[in-house]
Design an enzyme around this catalytic site. Structure first.
Site, PDB file in Angstrom:
ATOM      1  N   ARG A 173       0.835  -1.214   0.052  1.00 40.28           N
ATOM      2  CA  ARG A 173       0.131   0.052  -0.049  1.00 40.28           C
ATOM      3  C   ARG A 173       1.084   1.269  -0.025  1.00 40.28           C
ATOM      4  O   ARG A 173       1.758   1.427   0.889  1.00 40.28           O
ATOM      5  CB  ARG A 173      -0.897   0.131   1.249  1.00 40.28           C
ATOM      6  N   GLU A 189       4.709   7.186   2.729  1.00 41.28           N
ATOM      7  CA  GLU A 189       5.471   5.813   2.741  1.00 41.28           C
ATOM      8  C   GLU A 189       4.961   4.714   1.952  1.00 41.28           C
ATOM      9  O   GLU A 189       3.858   4.891   1.617  1.00 41.28           O
ATOM     10  CB  GLU A 189       5.574   5.361   4.282  1.00 41.28           C
ATOM     11  N   ASN A 191       4.023   1.088   2.218  1.00 36.97           N
ATOM     12  CA  ASN A 191       4.062  -0.506   3.104  1.00 36.97           C
ATOM     13  C   ASN A 191       4.406  -1.728   2.329  1.00 36.97           C
ATOM     14  O   ASN A 191       3.549  -2.059   1.279  1.00 36.97           O
ATOM     15  CB  ASN A 191       2.861  -0.414   3.609  1.00 36.97           C
ATOM     16  N   SER A 196      -2.897  -3.056   5.953  1.00 38.65           N
ATOM     17  CA  SER A 196      -3.925  -3.286   6.476  1.00 38.65           C
ATOM     18  C   SER A 196      -5.261  -2.455   5.846  1.00 38.65           C
ATOM     19  O   SER A 196      -5.069  -1.569   5.154  1.00 38.65           O
ATOM     20  CB  SER A 196      -3.917  -3.276   7.992  1.00 38.65           C
ATOM     21  N   LYS A 355      11.862   2.934   5.809  1.00 37.88           N
ATOM     22  CA  LYS A 355      12.091   4.459   5.622  1.00 37.88           C
ATOM     23  C   LYS A 355      13.413   4.737   5.100  1.00 37.88           C
ATOM     24  O   LYS A 355      13.455   5.898   4.156  1.00 37.88           O
ATOM     25  CB  LYS A 355      11.722   5.370   7.053  1.00 37.88           C
ATOM     26  N   LYS A 418      11.776  10.803  11.305  1.00 32.43           N
ATOM     27  CA  LYS A 418      11.046   9.342  11.268  1.00 32.43           C
ATOM     28  C   LYS A 418      12.446   8.236  11.721  1.00 32.43           C
ATOM     29  O   LYS A 418      13.154   8.386  10.919  1.00 32.43           O
ATOM     30  CB  LYS A 418      10.688   9.131   9.904  1.00 32.43           C
ATOM     31  N   GLU A 422       7.517   0.745  12.067  1.00 34.84           N
ATOM     32  CA  GLU A 422       6.135   0.857  11.383  1.00 34.84           C
ATOM     33  C   GLU A 422       4.941   0.777  12.331  1.00 34.84           C
ATOM     34  O   GLU A 422       5.289   0.315  13.576  1.00 34.84           O
ATOM     35  CB  GLU A 422       5.973  -0.698  10.578  1.00 34.84           C
ATOM     36  N   GLY A 423       3.646   1.175  11.896  1.00 40.22           N
ATOM     37  CA  GLY A 423       2.472   0.952  12.892  1.00 40.22           C
ATOM     38  C   GLY A 423       1.996   2.212  13.400  1.00 40.22           C
ATOM     39  O   GLY A 423       0.900   1.913  14.238  1.00 40.22           O
ATOM     40  N   ARG A 504      -7.926   7.367   4.905  1.00 34.00           N
ATOM     41  CA  ARG A 504      -7.953   7.570   6.284  1.00 34.00           C
ATOM     42  C   ARG A 504      -8.041   9.109   6.717  1.00 34.00           C
ATOM     43  O   ARG A 504      -7.404   9.792   5.935  1.00 34.00           O
ATOM     44  CB  ARG A 504      -6.814   6.967   6.940  1.00 34.00           C
TER      45      ARG A 504
HETATM   46  P1  ADP Z   1       4.102   4.359  10.039  1.00 33.38           P
HETATM   47  O1  ADP Z   1       4.993   3.456   9.292  1.00 33.38           O
HETATM   48  O2  ADP Z   1       4.249   4.372  11.336  1.00 33.38           O
HETATM   49  O3  ADP Z   1       2.573   4.342   9.471  1.00 33.38           O
HETATM   50  P2  ADP Z   1       4.246   6.742   8.202  1.00 33.38           P
HETATM   51  O4  ADP Z   1       5.162   7.262   7.651  1.00 33.38           O
HETATM   52  O5  ADP Z   1       3.074   6.484   7.673  1.00 33.38           O
HETATM   53  O6  ADP Z   1       4.655   5.865   9.521  1.00 33.38           O
HETATM   54  O7  ADP Z   1       3.933   8.018   9.390  1.00 33.38           O
HETATM   55  C1  ADP Z   1       2.589   7.729  10.310  1.00 33.38           C
HETATM   56  C2  ADP Z   1       1.752   9.052  10.134  1.00 33.38           C
HETATM   57  O8  ADP Z   1       2.253  10.416  10.219  1.00 33.38           O
HETATM   58  C3  ADP Z   1       1.234   9.223   8.538  1.00 33.38           C
HETATM   59  O9  ADP Z   1       0.113   8.273   8.344  1.00 33.38           O
HETATM   60  C4  ADP Z   1       0.543  10.594   8.436  1.00 33.38           C
HETATM   61  O10 ADP Z   1      -0.494  10.847   9.091  1.00 33.38           O
HETATM   62  C5  ADP Z   1       1.643  11.370   9.337  1.00 33.38           C
HETATM   63  N1  ADP Z   1       3.025  11.634   8.411  1.00 33.38           N
HETATM   64  C6  ADP Z   1       4.038  11.050   8.181  1.00 33.38           C
HETATM   65  N2  ADP Z   1       4.887  11.502   7.195  1.00 33.38           N
HETATM   66  C7  ADP Z   1       4.407  12.650   7.089  1.00 33.38           C
HETATM   67  C8  ADP Z   1       4.689  13.745   6.183  1.00 33.38           C
HETATM   68  N3  ADP Z   1       5.843  13.817   5.591  1.00 33.38           N
HETATM   69  N4  ADP Z   1       3.878  15.016   6.441  1.00 33.38           N
HETATM   70  C9  ADP Z   1       2.808  14.969   7.218  1.00 33.38           C
HETATM   71  N5  ADP Z   1       2.365  13.957   7.872  1.00 33.38           N
HETATM   72  C10 ADP Z   1       3.164  12.758   7.761  1.00 33.38           C
HETATM   73 MG    MG Z   2       1.794   4.710   7.694  1.00 35.76          MG
END
Ligand code: ADP
Ligand code: MG
Length: 529
Positions: A173, A189, A191, A196, A355, A418, A422-423, A504
């Site tokens: 995803r 990102e 996945n 899920s 990441k 970051k 994950e999660g 979401r």
């Molecule tokens: P995870 O692997 O924990 O899901 P993500 O990279 O998806 O990590 O980050 C979690 C959440 O943080 C995302 O669903 C988003 O809402 C927010 N987020 C992550 N990166 C960004 C970004 N570059 N700009 C704005 N919001 C972000």
């Molecule tokens: Mg995410």
């Protein structure tokens, strides 16, 4: 009897014809921002703003009842239930869909097979994975353990490849936010493990199609098809058949976390596997696998306690250190990796989704190594946000990194920090970013395990969020995910498709976005031209 929604019907008239005009085209130039913003402002009018409490409650009741009737549910897990596993409640949801520009959405769908190919190419280059993740792994034990499993199982993989027994299964995803300043979808990102909510999201499309049939201002035809309920089981079944143990009663093992609250999303896949393919699924934790699965070292076949061979290991766990409380779980992961079953994902696929790899691919010429056709790499780069390494070695050699760190310290609100996790719930914002420069100046080796990312700035919307049967109205941001499925047997790609989507929606004040983590609700896209 159908409920009257005349209030919504009236507010629909507020949608000016002009905002339905094409904002599309896929040019990399900044978009017509004024139009983008107006779309969102106008959706406020079609949702909560002008409805009034008496108009909303009947719709909320409709949505909750429909969800319960159609399996758009999550487990309740309350102690008061005789069997908590069977007590359910509707999934957290948005009452109406969120507006997205059609051309951008279509482009995100169109590039998904390229992202699938990219993951496959990156995962196949184990030297690249080891080199890119080496420093991060020194300061992130979890990444280090995954790399160690990759290393330890390399010769087994080579043997499987030579024997023509390597079947690869990807269920990915790719997550995006619409960036208001640039008008583009920028990738949050990609996945590669436990992607899920695919199945509940297909039900969300059906719910919003139903809501649109009840709300005269909404056109059900603007909700794009969402085939996850079919595509995800079909991809798993294709891989299971290619592995070739089905005649011997081969099964799919879904690797799960103990006490999973989102089990119903997973159960939809199990139902699809049975109803569409007559494939049985066995749900097991890594601990269960360690205790009862046996690997035949000669053939690579894993059998369960009842003698059934495993065709596919499909992971909905294993992406966080919590899933490996003892060495037994790591032993199970390695056993799976050594087996001839298809793994979704392999350790290499999981590492290709880190990441750190995402950041490295954004560097000059790196993506192009894996996707040599410049039209393909050019398309994908349209979705890349600014990403920078925080390895102190790069700070001294790459002026771009030094400039980004200086800017992040001056404007922390424009960046996200970051770790390799994950999660949800792991990213750092604000103060932690300000402390970056001092940490790097002091040596800061542990920052090798982090990346710095441009903060994407999606337009805000106004949504009615429904949780536990109660609604609230909030200023919100939305995140789009596009699913991709991929199956390869040796050199033959058996499947490479865009396989549906997820939206979401979270309150604007929340930095994180997970539904399971309690930050967001399920939503769906409403396409405008
Ligand atoms: P995870 O692997 O924990 O899901 P993500 O990279 O998806 O990590 O980050 C979690 C959440 O943080 C995302 O669903 C988003 O809402 C927010 N987020 C992550 N990166 C960004 C970004 N570059 N700009 C704005 N919001 C972000
Ligand atoms: Mg995410």
């Amino acid at each position: 009897m159908p409920k009257q929604c005349t209030v919504l019907g009236q507010t629909a008239q507020l949608l000016p014809i002009k905002i339905r005009q094409r904002i599309a085209g896929i040019s990399p130039r900044p978009r017509n921002i004024v139009n983008d913003c107006r779309i969102y402002t106008c959706l406020k009018a079609t949702t909560g703003m002008d409805l009034g409490k008496e108009g909303i409650m009947p719709l909320v009741e409709d949505a909750v009842v429909w969800s319960n009737q159609h399996g758009l549910v999550v487990a309740l897990k309350g102690d008061e239930f005789v069997n908590p596993d069977f007590a359910v409640i509707h999934a957290p949801l948005s009452l109406t869909p969120v507006v997205y520009p059609r051309a951008r959405f279509k482009l995100a769908q169109q590039v998904m097979p390229l992202f699938n190919r990219l993951v496959d190419a990156v995962a196949a280059d184990e030297d690249y994975l080891e080199g890119t993740l080496r420093h991060a792994a020194q300061y992130d034990g979890f990444t280090g353990r995954l790399l160690a499993v990759l290393h330890a199982t390399r010769s087994t993989r080579d043997e499987m490849r030579v024997a023509g027994r390597n079947v690869v299964l990807g269920i990915h995803r790719s997550d995006y936010m619409l960036d208001q300043p640039s008008g583009k979808f920028l990738q949050v990102e990609l996945n590669t493990i436990a992607s899920s909510f695919g199945c509940l999201s297909a039900l969300m499309t059906r719910l919003h199609t139903y809501m649109a049939s009840r709300i005269t201002s909404l056109d059900p035809a603007r909700l794009p098809a969402n085939p996850t309920l079919e595509h995800i089981p079909d991809a798993i079944a294709t891989a299971a058949t290619a592995v070739g143990l089905r005649e011997q009663g081969g099964v799919v093992v879904m690797v799960v976390q103990p006490g999973e609250r989102n089990a119903y999303d997973q159960q939809w896949i199990q139902l699809g596997l049975w109803e569409r393919h007559r494939l049985r699924t066995v749900r097991m934790t890594l601990g269960d696998i360690a205790a009862s699965a046996k690997l035949d070292e000669t053939t690579g076949t894993v059998t369960l306690a009842n003698g059934a061979p495993v065709c596919v290991f499909y992971f909905r766990a294993g992406y966080t250190p919590v899933d490996y409380p003892t060495e037994a779980e790591w032993a199970a992961r390695e056993l799976i990796e050594r087996s001839n079953a298809a793994k979704c994902p392999t350790v290499a696929y999981q590492l290709a989704g880190t990441k750190k790899v995402q950041q490295d691919l954004a560097g000059p010429g790196v993506l192009e190594r894996f996707l040599p056709d410049s039209r393909d790499s050019g398309l994908l780069r349209e979705f890349f946000a600014g990403l920078w390494s925080l390895d102190p070695r790069d700070l001294t050699t790459d002026p771009g990194v030094a400039a980004a760190v200086a800017d992040a310290v001056a404007r922390p609100e424009a960046y996200v920090l970051k770790p390799q996790r994950e999660g949800g719930g792991n990213n750092l914002y604000g103060r932690s970013i300000v402390e970056l420069r001092a940490a790097l100046a002091a040596g800061g080796e542990q920052l090798s395990a982090y990346i710095l990312m441009q903060r994407i700035l999606p337009p805000s919307n106004r949504s009615i969020l429904v949780r536990n049967g109660q609604w609230s109205e909030a200023e919100t941001l939305s995140e789009l995910g596009i699913y991709g499925t991929f199956v390869r047997h040796g050199d033959a790609v058996l499947r490479n498709q865009q396989s549906g989507h997820l939206v979401r929606t979270k309150t604007s004040s929340s930095n994180e976005g997970g539904v399971a983590a309690g930050f967001a609700v399920l939503d769906s896209p409403y396409l405008v031209d």
